[in-house]
Design an enzyme around this catalytic site. Structure first.
Site, PDB file in Angstrom:
ATOM      1  N   SER A  62      45.331  40.738  31.198  1.00 60.43           N
ATOM      2  CA  SER A  62      44.339  40.597  30.141  1.00 60.43           C
ATOM      3  C   SER A  62      43.136  41.508  30.414  1.00 60.43           C
ATOM      4  O   SER A  62      43.297  42.702  30.607  1.00 60.43           O
ATOM      5  CB  SER A  62      43.940  39.127  29.988  1.00 60.43           C
ATOM      6  OG  SER A  62      43.303  38.893  28.767  1.00 60.43           O
TER       7      SER A  62
ATOM      8  N   ASP B 181      49.053  37.748  25.396  1.00 63.13           N
ATOM      9  CA  ASP B 181      48.262  37.733  26.629  1.00 63.13           C
ATOM     10  C   ASP B 181      49.101  37.367  27.855  1.00 63.13           C
ATOM     11  O   ASP B 181      49.819  36.365  27.861  1.00 63.13           O
ATOM     12  CB  ASP B 181      47.130  36.715  26.465  1.00 63.13           C
ATOM     13  CG  ASP B 181      46.022  36.883  27.478  1.00 63.13           C
ATOM     14  OD1 ASP B 181      46.329  36.890  28.685  1.00 63.13           O
ATOM     15  OD2 ASP B 181      44.853  36.986  27.072  1.00 63.13           O
TER      16      ASP B 181
END
Length: 293
Positions: A43, A157
């Site tokens: 991320s 993610d």
């Protein structure tokens, strides 16, 4: 450790705007004479780590320090689809403008970005190809950013499955593993960015929800003070899962140095606090270094 000048496998965790603290950690590592020989990121950790490996961290930092509240909001290209509220094209278009197009295989420092394939229920590790495609996939918070569809993959993610991917390190005998957890529940007062809150806490995604949903949630929040509000549930569910996965990763793949940035440092989209966040990362690293000596 300081005198040995060891090489470092650097693992950078997920956590929204707190990921800007990774910049401070990297800068302090270099000041202390450590050589970063690999970066693995998830991320926002992938964003900072990838741009560092591309040799563009100073340009990226300069841009981040220039961001204001309005500037952050202007980077969000809203779209009301069934898969998410933000397309992310505007945001990563700006990233490309700042650093230029980059190919992971061209980096002198090996880099891995971690994403999650929702269709096949597995991690995806980007070690080559277009950097910004990899980063866009790695930061796609489910339900907020629209996923990246790549042939037979639906990418979101990396924090869904592996928010602090220490397990991906193939450790060299002459190196140490430094992991940076930016969702630490450890309360370190001198690391927190303090700000007066005169009204009910607002969650970062409230600005992009339809008014009807916000009104419904707020009405029910008033009626059920003892219960979680809709916004608390949205924020907390993802965070709790990440916490547990991170704890397990640290327990089973113990890093040589763990740098901890408290979750309460700032909210997920408060990138306009970048100057303070870089300083927080630097102080968190110095705290970890002092403990390891």
């Amino acid at each position: 450790m300081r005198s040995e000048k060891k090489k470092v496998h650097l693992v950078l965790g997920s956590g929204g705007a707190r990921g800007v603290a990774h910049i401070g950690v990297i800068e302090e590592l270099e000041k202390e004479g450590y050589e970063i020989i690999e970066v693995i990121g998830c991320s926002m950790g992938a964003v900072v780590g990838g741009i560092y490996c591309a040799g563009q961290l100073s340009e990226y930092k300069k841009w981040m320090l220039s961001l204001t509240k309005k500037g952050v909001f202007d980077l969000l290209d809203f779209t009301f689809t069934s898969q998410g509220f933000v397309k992310g094209e505007k945001l990563f278009g700006k990233h490309i403008e700042v650093t230029g197009q980059q190919k992971i295989e061209d980096f002198k420092i090996p880099f891995t970005a971690v994403a999650t394939d929702m269709k096949h229920h597995k991690e995806v590790h980007f070690k080559e190809g277009d950097l910004f495609k990899a980063l866009r996939a790695s930061v796609s918070i489910p339900g907020i950013f629209t996923p990246i569809v790549d042939e037979d993959l639906v990418l979101v993610d990396g924090g869904v499955l592996n928010p602090l991917p220490i397990n991906l390190v193939q450790k060299r005998d002459d190196a140490i593993i430094v992991a940076v957890d930016i969702n630490s529940r450890t309360i370190v007062e001198d690391l927190l960015i303090k700000e007066e809150k005169k009204q009910r806490k607002k969650y970062w995604f409230e600005n992009i929800l339809p008014d009807s949903i916000k009104e419904f949630a707020q009405n029910h929040e008033e009626k059920k003070k003892e219960s979680f509000s809709l916004f608390e549930l949205m924020e907390s569910t993802f965070s709790f899962t990440q916490d547990r996965l991170t704890e397990l990763m640290i327990e089973h793949y113990k890093p040589d140095m763990l740098v901890e940035v408290p979750r309460d440092t700032c909210d997920t989209f408060e990138f306009y606090k970048s100057k303070q966040l870089v300083e927080v990362g630097a102080r968190a690293f110095r705290n970890a270094l002092a403990k390891s000596v």
